[in-house]
Design a protein around this motif. Structure first.
Motif, PDB file in Angstrom:
ATOM      1  N   ASN A   1     -80.771  75.080 -14.205  1.00 46.17           N
ATOM      2  CA  ASN A   1     -81.632  76.354 -13.715  1.00 46.17           C
ATOM      3  C   ASN A   1     -82.984  75.841 -13.035  1.00 46.17           C
ATOM      4  OD1 ASN A   1     -79.627  78.040 -14.898  1.00 46.17           O
ATOM      5  ND2 ASN A   1     -80.784  77.830 -16.913  1.00 46.17           N
ATOM      6  N   TYR A   2     -83.291  74.597 -12.860  1.00 45.94           N
ATOM      7  CA  TYR A   2     -84.563  74.526 -12.225  1.00 45.94           C
ATOM      8  C   TYR A   2     -84.082  74.022 -10.829  1.00 45.94           C
ATOM      9  CZ  TYR A   2     -88.803  71.596 -10.733  1.00 45.94           C
ATOM     10  OH  TYR A   2     -89.785  71.134 -10.165  1.00 45.94           O
ATOM     11  N   SER A   3     -84.715  74.347  -9.930  1.00 50.62           N
ATOM     12  CA  SER A   3     -84.342  74.314  -8.325  1.00 50.62           C
ATOM     13  C   SER A   3     -85.833  74.358  -7.646  1.00 50.62           C
ATOM     14  CB  SER A   3     -83.425  75.471  -7.817  1.00 50.62           C
ATOM     15  OG  SER A   3     -83.925  76.574  -7.752  1.00 50.62           O
ATOM     16  N   ASN A   4     -85.747  74.002  -6.259  1.00 44.26           N
ATOM     17  CA  ASN A   4     -86.991  73.983  -5.588  1.00 44.26           C
ATOM     18  C   ASN A   4     -87.421  75.695  -5.318  1.00 44.26           C
ATOM     19  OD1 ASN A   4     -87.357  71.097  -5.215  1.00 44.26           O
ATOM     20  ND2 ASN A   4     -85.737  70.988  -3.544  1.00 44.26           N
ATOM     21  N   THR A   5     -86.476  76.277  -5.090  1.00 39.79           N
ATOM     22  CA  THR A   5     -86.778  77.624  -4.801  1.00 39.79           C
ATOM     23  C   THR A   5     -87.444  78.405  -6.140  1.00 39.79           C
ATOM     24  OG1 THR A   5     -84.726  78.308  -5.823  1.00 39.79           O
ATOM     25  CG2 THR A   5     -84.852  77.956  -3.207  1.00 39.79           C
ATOM     26  N   ASN A   6     -87.344  77.922  -7.221  1.00 42.37           N
ATOM     27  CA  ASN A   6     -87.978  78.471  -8.372  1.00 42.37           C
ATOM     28  C   ASN A   6     -89.222  77.526  -9.034  1.00 42.37           C
ATOM     29  OD1 ASN A   6     -86.486  76.923 -10.049  1.00 42.37           O
ATOM     30  ND2 ASN A   6     -85.724  78.498 -10.887  1.00 42.37           N
ATOM     31  N   LYS A   7     -89.298  76.455  -8.764  1.00 40.03           N
ATOM     32  CA  LYS A   7     -89.922  75.470  -9.288  1.00 40.03           C
ATOM     33  C   LYS A   7     -91.559  76.054  -9.367  1.00 40.03           C
ATOM     34  CE  LYS A   7     -91.174  72.491  -5.203  1.00 40.03           C
ATOM     35  NZ  LYS A   7     -91.145  71.143  -4.499  1.00 40.03           N
ATOM     36  N   GLU A   8     -92.138  76.719  -8.403  1.00 39.97           N
ATOM     37  CA  GLU A   8     -93.716  77.185  -8.539  1.00 39.97           C
ATOM     38  C   GLU A   8     -93.449  78.356  -9.675  1.00 39.97           C
ATOM     39  OE1 GLU A   8     -97.163  78.877  -5.847  1.00 39.97           O
ATOM     40  OE2 GLU A   8     -95.393  77.779  -4.699  1.00 39.97           O
ATOM     41  N   GLN A   9     -92.720  79.013  -9.536  1.00 38.09           N
ATOM     42  CA  GLN A   9     -92.751  80.107 -10.441  1.00 38.09           C
ATOM     43  C   GLN A   9     -92.483  79.650 -11.854  1.00 38.09           C
ATOM     44  OE1 GLN A   9     -89.484  82.881 -10.183  1.00 38.09           O
ATOM     45  NE2 GLN A   9     -90.731  84.686 -10.761  1.00 38.09           N
ATOM     46  N   LEU A  10     -91.636  78.620 -11.980  1.00 37.28           N
ATOM     47  CA  LEU A  10     -91.611  77.867 -13.373  1.00 37.28           C
ATOM     48  C   LEU A  10     -92.891  77.066 -13.830  1.00 37.28           C
ATOM     49  CD1 LEU A  10     -87.987  76.333 -13.269  1.00 37.28           C
ATOM     50  CD2 LEU A  10     -88.619  78.156 -14.822  1.00 37.28           C
ATOM     51  N   ALA A  11     -93.496  76.734 -12.909  1.00 34.46           N
ATOM     52  CA  ALA A  11     -94.633  75.839 -13.144  1.00 34.46           C
ATOM     53  C   ALA A  11     -95.845  76.852 -13.508  1.00 34.46           C
ATOM     54  CB  ALA A  11     -95.144  74.912 -11.843  1.00 34.46           C
ATOM     55  N   LEU A  12     -95.942  77.901 -12.875  1.00 33.16           N
ATOM     56  CA  LEU A  12     -96.915  79.024 -13.240  1.00 33.16           C
ATOM     57  C   LEU A  12     -96.946  79.341 -14.582  1.00 33.16           C
ATOM     58  CD1 LEU A  12     -97.199  81.093 -10.209  1.00 33.16           C
ATOM     59  CD2 LEU A  12     -99.167  79.722 -11.146  1.00 33.16           C
ATOM     60  N   ALA A  13     -95.552  79.866 -14.946  1.00 34.13           N
ATOM     61  CA  ALA A  13     -95.093  80.179 -16.228  1.00 34.13           C
ATOM     62  C   ALA A  13     -95.509  79.249 -17.407  1.00 34.13           C
ATOM     63  CB  ALA A  13     -93.631  80.704 -16.371  1.00 34.13           C
ATOM     64  N   TYR A  14     -94.871  78.086 -17.158  1.00 36.38           N
ATOM     65  CA  TYR A  14     -95.082  76.934 -17.984  1.00 36.38           C
ATOM     66  C   TYR A  14     -96.440  76.754 -18.385  1.00 36.38           C
ATOM     67  CZ  TYR A  14     -95.136  72.205 -19.784  1.00 36.38           C
ATOM     68  OH  TYR A  14     -95.129  70.861 -20.493  1.00 36.38           O
ATOM     69  N   ASP A  15     -97.311  76.774 -17.278  1.00 34.42           N
ATOM     70  CA  ASP A  15     -98.891  76.418 -17.567  1.00 34.42           C
ATOM     71  C   ASP A  15     -99.452  77.717 -18.303  1.00 34.42           C
ATOM     72  OD1 ASP A  15     -98.649  73.928 -16.666  1.00 34.42           O
ATOM     73  OD2 ASP A  15     -99.879  74.434 -14.887  1.00 34.42           O
ATOM     74  N   ALA A  16     -99.085  78.876 -18.042  1.00 30.16           N
ATOM     75  CA  ALA A  16     -99.748  79.919 -18.777  1.00 30.16           C
ATOM     76  C   ALA A  16     -99.375  80.043 -20.132  1.00 30.16           C
ATOM     77  CB  ALA A  16     -98.891  81.277 -17.883  1.00 30.16           C
ATOM     78  N   VAL A  17     -98.100  79.614 -20.635  1.00 28.23           N
ATOM     79  CA  VAL A  17     -97.568  79.666 -21.933  1.00 28.23           C
ATOM     80  C   VAL A  17     -98.453  78.507 -22.687  1.00 28.23           C
ATOM     81  CG1 VAL A  17     -95.836  79.670 -23.381  1.00 28.23           C
ATOM     82  CG2 VAL A  17     -95.581  80.872 -21.485  1.00 28.23           C
ATOM     83  N   GLN A  18     -98.580  77.468 -21.878  1.00 29.72           N
ATOM     84  CA  GLN A  18     -99.186  76.369 -22.469  1.00 29.72           C
ATOM     85  C   GLN A  18    -100.585  76.556 -22.738  1.00 29.72           C
ATOM     86  OE1 GLN A  18     -98.601  73.475 -23.496  1.00 29.72           O
ATOM     87  NE2 GLN A  18     -96.287  72.952 -22.597  1.00 29.72           N
ATOM     88  N   VAL A  19    -101.276  77.416 -22.021  1.00 29.20           N
ATOM     89  CA  VAL A  19    -102.588  77.877 -22.234  1.00 29.20           C
ATOM     90  C   VAL A  19    -102.955  78.562 -23.482  1.00 29.20           C
ATOM     91  CG1 VAL A  19    -104.562  79.315 -21.168  1.00 29.20           C
ATOM     92  CG2 VAL A  19    -103.304  77.900 -19.589  1.00 29.20           C
ATOM     93  N   ILE A  20    -101.863  79.495 -23.602  1.00 29.68           N
ATOM     94  CA  ILE A  20    -101.874  80.306 -24.801  1.00 29.68           C
ATOM     95  C   ILE A  20    -101.682  79.484 -26.166  1.00 29.68           C
ATOM     96  CG2 ILE A  20    -100.577  82.021 -26.085  1.00 29.68           C
ATOM     97  CD1 ILE A  20    -100.055  83.303 -23.306  1.00 29.68           C
ATOM     98  N   ASN A  21    -100.584  78.754 -25.887  1.00 28.01           N
ATOM     99  CA  ASN A  21    -100.053  77.685 -27.182  1.00 28.01           C
ATOM    100  C   ASN A  21    -101.518  76.575 -27.456  1.00 28.01           C
ATOM    101  OD1 ASN A  21     -97.838  76.764 -28.815  1.00 28.01           O
ATOM    102  ND2 ASN A  21     -98.377  74.863 -28.047  1.00 28.01           N
ATOM    103  N   GLN A  22    -102.291  76.241 -26.509  1.00 27.87           N
ATOM    104  CA  GLN A  22    -103.275  75.293 -27.031  1.00 27.87           C
ATOM    105  C   GLN A  22    -104.374  76.101 -27.322  1.00 27.87           C
ATOM    106  OE1 GLN A  22    -103.977  71.927 -24.307  1.00 27.87           O
ATOM    107  NE2 GLN A  22    -101.843  71.639 -23.635  1.00 27.87           N
ATOM    108  N   ALA A  23    -104.717  77.068 -26.835  1.00 23.52           N
ATOM    109  CA  ALA A  23    -105.699  78.101 -27.362  1.00 23.52           C
ATOM    110  C   ALA A  23    -105.765  78.461 -28.608  1.00 23.52           C
ATOM    111  CB  ALA A  23    -105.987  79.142 -26.181  1.00 23.52           C
TER     112      ALA A  23
END
Length: 325
Positions: free
Chosen positions: A269-291
């Motif tokens: 499901n990972y591709s060059n077309t959605n990698k930036e969207q996945l990266a944003l979502a990944y980091d957003a949830v990581q921020v919450i989880n670490q907070a």
């Protein structure tokens, strides 16, 4: 034996209570279904995000904000995540509820600023400063700013931060297309106004559909070659008439280790077309989880969220170092 059995029951009960209290609900608002699916996939696929539960909320009208505020409290939402569908301001929702907001796509509208927000990607203010740095680096002084009604606030902000510089700015507003006009009519009018100025740098604050139409216009005098400065995501292939095009796109990138984690989690499901969207979502949830694992948030009970807890959550999210993701 009975004492031992009782201790096991008590320990098991305490563990269940602790586990329940450490589950945190996040509300996803103003997003398209595809965006929600991406963020939800991050939550479900990443093994270290077991503390986060995502719920989707659809806001259709501004009057729904106060009704939703009560719903968020009832469901103990501790953080909001904003998608790219900006019909209703998520900032207004954050202000009404006091719940901190994570913005995936930066600010785009005037007055769309809120005190309790974490921004994951560049907004128009960031682009304005980057553009000014480019102009100063190359010593370009004489510029024309072309804007339409939808982006007048961006042009205004650029003008505001440029006042102390030596820039000479001329402003041209792109009019709306008339009822019986061709799509190029407003472009031709604006281009005629532009040629009245002795400037070679053109900064565009107009809709994407009009960018290429503008670039294809021919100058009456060919001695000056325009340098067009574009901001944000633009079509990959732009045709222009004897011009230099500078496209400024502040992309969201990950280091190799973080990218590998996302690839492993999503596989095919990972591709060059959605990698930036996945990266944003990944980091957003990581921020919450670490907070929620930082003080003063470590003691928050996820099943009973108070206004003091949401204030603390904003403090904890701002402590998270996103450079380590």
């Amino acid at each position: 034996m009975y004492i031992y059995f009782a201790l096991i029951i008590i320990a098991s009960f305490v563990q269940r209570v602790y586990t329940t209290s450490r589950i945190f609900t996040c509300g996803f608002v103003n997003g398209y279904s595809a965006e929600y699916d991406v963020v939800n996939s991050i939550v479900n696929n990443a093994s270290n995000l077991s503390l986060v539960v995502l719920k989707e909320f659809n806001i259709t009208e501004t009057k729904d904000l106060f009704n939703l505020a009560s719903a968020f409290r009832d469901q103990n939402v501790i953080t909001l995540i904003e998608g790219s569908h900006t019909k209703t301001s998520a900032c207004a929702l954050s202000t009404v509820t006091g719940i901190p907001l994570i913005r995936l796509h930066g600010d785009s509208r005037p007055f769309d600023q809120c005190e309790k927000a974490i921004q994951m990607s560049a907004g128009y203010r960031d682009y304005a400063h980057a553009t000014l740095d480019i102009l100063n680096t190359f010593g370009w002084k004489n510029i024309i700013v072309v804007f339409d009604e939808s982006r007048v606030h961006e042009a205004g902000h650029f003008h505001a931060i440029s006042r102390s510089s030596e820039l000479i700015m001329h402003f041209v507003q792109l009019s709306k297309q008339g009822e019986n006009e061709d799509a190029t009519a407003p472009i031709v009018k604006a281009f005629e106004q532009m040629q009245q100025f002795e400037a070679e740098i053109i900064l565009l604050y107009i809709e994407k559909k009009n960018v290429e139409l503008m670039l294809q216009q021919k100058r009456c005098q060919h001695r000056i070659i325009y340098k067009w400065v574009l901001q944000g995501q633009m079509p990959l292939k732009l045709s222009s008439y004897k011009n230099v095009v500078i496209s400024l796109d502040i992309s969201y990138t990950h280091n190799n280790s973080a990218s590998d984690k996302i690839k492993n989690a999503f596989g095919s499901n990972y591709s060059n077309t959605n990698k930036e969207q996945l990266a944003l979502a990944y980091d957003a949830v990581q921020v919450i989880n670490q907070a929620v694992n930082k003080e003063p948030c470590f003691s928050i009970n996820g099943s009973v969220i108070t206004p003091e807890d949401t204030d603390a959550m904003l403090t904890c999210m701002r402590k998270v170092n996103t450079n380590i993701f």
